[in-house]
Design a protein around this motif. Structure first.
Motif, short mmCIF file in Angstrom:
data_model
loop_
_atom_site.label_atom_id
_atom_site.label_comp_id
_atom_site.label_asym_id
_atom_site.label_seq_id
_atom_site.Cartn_x
_atom_site.Cartn_y
_atom_site.Cartn_z
N THR B 141 0.83 -1.21 0.00
CA THR B 141 0.00 0.00 0.00
C THR B 141 0.86 1.25 0.00
O THR B 141 0.61 2.19 -0.74
N TYR B 145 0.94 4.42 -2.61
CA TYR B 145 0.67 5.80 -2.19
C TYR B 145 1.87 6.70 -2.45
O TYR B 145 1.73 7.82 -2.95
N ARG B 148 2.22 7.57 -5.98
CA ARG B 148 1.22 8.56 -6.39
C ARG B 148 1.74 9.96 -6.13
O ARG B 148 1.68 10.83 -7.00
N ASP B 200 0.16 9.72 6.62
CA ASP B 200 -0.43 8.44 6.21
C ASP B 200 0.61 7.33 6.19
O ASP B 200 0.38 6.23 6.69
N ASP B 203 1.42 6.43 9.63
CA ASP B 203 0.35 5.64 10.23
C ASP B 203 0.46 4.20 9.81
O ASP B 203 0.24 3.28 10.60
N LEU B 204 0.79 4.02 8.55
CA LEU B 204 0.83 2.65 8.04
C LEU B 204 2.07 1.90 8.53
O LEU B 204 2.03 0.69 8.70
N THR B 207 4.24 2.06 13.46
CA THR B 207 3.99 1.15 14.56
C THR B 207 3.66 -0.25 14.07
O THR B 207 3.40 -1.12 14.89
N ASN B 208 3.69 -0.43 12.78
CA ASN B 208 3.33 -1.74 12.24
C ASN B 208 4.30 -2.81 12.74
O ASN B 208 5.51 -2.65 12.64
N ARG B 209 3.75 -3.90 13.28
CA ARG B 209 4.62 -4.87 13.95
C ARG B 209 5.59 -5.54 12.98
O ARG B 209 6.74 -5.81 13.34
N LEU B 212 8.33 -3.05 12.17
CA LEU B 212 9.27 -2.87 13.28
C LEU B 212 10.20 -4.08 13.40
O LEU B 212 11.40 -3.93 13.64
N LYS B 274 13.40 6.76 9.82
CA LYS B 274 12.91 7.98 10.46
C LYS B 274 13.61 9.21 9.91
O LYS B 274 12.99 10.26 9.70
N VAL B 275 14.91 9.07 9.66
CA VAL B 275 15.66 10.21 9.14
C VAL B 275 15.13 10.59 7.76
O VAL B 275 14.93 11.78 7.47
N GLU B 278 11.82 12.44 8.15
CA GLU B 278 11.99 13.80 8.64
C GLU B 278 12.59 14.69 7.56
O GLU B 278 12.22 15.86 7.43
#
Lengths: 205, 408
Positions: B141, B145, B148, B200, B203-204, B207-209, B212, B274-275, B278
């Motif tokens: 997904t 996205y 897009r 978005d 969110d996807l 925290t997705n197990r 991670l 994460k870098v 950001e």
């Protein structure tokens, strides 16, 4: 170099910030707590919700390609065109050969001769589309705005070396007379409105 | 001393029928998650990697040698083919190096446009990175996205310069075109949507197990390792080194815009992710500030240096001397002064450097390209041993290597 020396460097900026990441657990008990927390966290439903929200927006971008086509910008660099002068209908190309020279992939070939009025005439002009990388340099160097890019991008061929010749690229006379010929606003175009700033005295050349 | 993790040269002569349990696995060059043409020779003990040897060169085109036989302007579209995900940043690095050599002053509007192109390219590259990495790990997904959003940016650049991937949108001494009328409006529209889009993705993924598990504590690059392997860009910053060329040695207008650089000291895949996220936000911030700066500039686009740079099309078409000089510059090429220059810029992947040695001729005597991905491929030798096969995919993903740049 170690990181201590590195951090000692003499610079005045401090616009660096740590990204927000929780420390990873090292103790077994902490690890266990994290496993339990992650097991019962509902983050998968957040993902489902994001997808669901996008779906019910019905913001559909699908284009059924051969039937409908997306508009191409006027500056798009696709298959070349040779333009004609607006007033007289003569070809703009003067056969100077700059495009042939600058062409990075050496895909432009032209033949010229001196005609009976002792003017240079371009007899052959071809572009090997199998080699062309569509960088736009030919349009950029052309001192007469003669060779430009067009918007035709469907150039599939059953041959690797697919050529366009002068007749394919040159604006047909009927198109010119009905004013369908379009100036190219992309690479090599005159900046709009610059005709007002034409200077009469030579520059610093 | 040779590192124990590293194979000796001539690894092709390895006997494949050894007595131990090692299996040699060829990963790539046609593997879909090998990001192009990476071939990895992995020595496996069961699923664990004991030795890894990245083998590069499947996309080698000899660009450094090509440059020695081209005039400076001709080489510029060739640089497009290095990091083809963000090709304007390569154009820019080369143009800036030649400008340093010529000691040119670029007009301010050209600078603003270049900055806009650089930052949209950074966004495009990071979105592409996110998309492919997420796809490698299985989050399809996010891939759709992110592509897009990248499409909007590609359309924007397509409207500006006429090409989507190989832009050739920057010239030595400026930019070839002014922004089209719709550019700023389209950019604003995009920048309004972008924060929600980045949220978005987070969110996807955040925290997705599964995400991670594939990211946390996988592919940990310690600070010393990052420094000794010559990592740059997000790879270096995710390993705790505060180093961004845009801040340390500002070029263009980076000292006038206000932005921050994300750093993490974790060094693992997750920190790199994460870098990158950001940095996307910071790029959007830079673009936001550039829009008012654009309106404050005068319309000059190319530096005025008749010896090196052709005049504008209007001058060429109206001034005889300008036309003559244009013919000289196109047929013979500009002749920079004798000298050498090394210019490093912060491309989306890291430090992109161009070394040019000019002997006063129209061709560079020697041109050396320092591409960040090459070094990030090298680190795989040290990084992969100890990891398992599935980790290879996520580690290659987060190193963000592009093979046009590695092989050049």
């Amino acid at each position: 170099m170690s990181i201590e020396e590195f951090k000692d460097r003499n610079v005045g900026v401090s616009n660096y910030y740590q990204v927000d990441i929780e420390d990873y657990p090292t103790q077994p008990w902490d690890k266990f707590k994290r496993v339990v927390k992650r097991t019962f966290r509902l983050e998968l439903f957040v993902g489902l919700w994001v997808v669901m929200r996008e779906m019910i927006k019905f913001d559909i971008h699908t284009v059924s390609y051969p039937a409908e086509k997306l508009p191409i910008g006027p500056r798009y660099r696709a298959i070349h065109k040779l333009l004609r002068l607006w007033e007289s209908g003569y070809e703009r190309c003067i056969g100077c050969g700059l495009c042939e020279k600058i062409c990075i992939s050496n895909c432009i070939r032209m033949e010229t001769k001196i005609d009976e009025k002792s003017r240079k005439e371009v007899t052959e002009y071809s572009i090997n589309l199998g080699r062309c990388i569509f960088c736009g340099y030919c349009a950029e160097v052309c001192p007469e705005l003669a060779i430009v890019h067009g918007g035709r991008y469907e150039n599939a061929s059953d041959q690797r070396a697919h050529f366009v010749i002068k007749d394919d690229m040159l604006t047909p006379m009927d198109e010119l007379l009905t004013k369908q010929q379009q100036e190219f606003p992309g690479f090599g175009a005159v900046i709009p409105g610059s005709d007002k700033s034409v200077k009469k005295t030579p520059l610093a050349y | 001393m040779q590192d124990t993790n590293r194979l000796r040269p001539f690894f092709e002569n390895i006997a494949f029928d050894r007595d131990d349990n090692e299996v040699i696995l060829n990963f790539g060059p046609q593997h879909p998650s090998a990001h192009g043409q990476l071939r990895l020779m992995l020595h496996l003990q069961q699923e664990q990697i004991v030795k890894a040897h990245p083998d590069v060169g499947y996309l080698h085109r000899g660009m450094e040698k090509m440059a020695e036989n081209m005039i400076y302007n001709e080489f510029l579209p060739t640089t497009d083919r290095m990091d083809y995900i963000a090709s304007s940043s390569n154009n820019y690095g080369f143009a800036l190096a030649v400008e340093k050599l010529l000691d040119l002053e670029v007009p301010r509007r050209a600078k603003v446009i270049r900055m806009m192109l650089l930052e949209t390219n950074r966004l495009m590259s990071h979105l592409f990175w996110l998309a492919t990495t997420a796809l490698d790990i299985g989050a399809m997904t996010v891939f759709l996205y992110a592509f897009r959003e990248r499409e909007y940016l590609m359309d924007l650049i397509e409207d500006y310069c006429g090409a989507r991937l190989t832009h050739a949108a920057i010239r030595i001494g400026g930019v070839p075109l002014d922004l089209q009328d719709t550019f700023i409006a389209d950019l604003k529209k995009f920048l309004e949507k972008l924060p929600a889009n980045i949220k978005d993705y987070e969110d996807l993924l955040d925290t997705n197990r599964i995400w991670l598990m594939r990211m946390e504590n996988v592919g940990v690059i310690s600070t010393d390792m990052a420094l000794s392997w010559g990592c740059t860009g997000p790879m270096l910053r995710a390993s705790g080194v505060e180093w961004d060329i845009r801040k340390e040695e500002p070029y263009e207008l980076y000292d006038e815009v206000d932005f921050d650089i994300p750093v993490s000291d974790k060094g693992d895949n997750y920190a790199r992710y994460k870098v990158y996220m950001e940095e996307m936000r910071q790029s959007a911030r830079i673009l936001d500030q550039l829009i008012p700066m654009y309106y404050e500039t005068t319309p000059e686009l190319m530096a005025h240096a008749p010896k090196y740079i052709s005049g504008s099309k209007l001058d060429i078409m109206t001034q005889n001397y300008s036309l003559m000089q244009h013919f000289v510059l196109v047929t013979q090429g500009m002749r920079p002064p004798v000298g050498e220059v090394y210019v490093a810029t912060e491309s989306p992947k890291g430090e992109l450097g161009f070394y040019i040695n000019s002997q006063g001729g129209p061709y560079p005597y020697k041109l050396k390209l320092r591409a960040p991905s090459f070094w990030h491929t090298g680190i795989l030798t040290d990084l992969l041993p100890g990891h398992y096969i599935p980790d290879v995919v996520s580690i290659i993903g987060t190193t963000n290597i592009v093979f046009g740049e590695v092989d050049r």
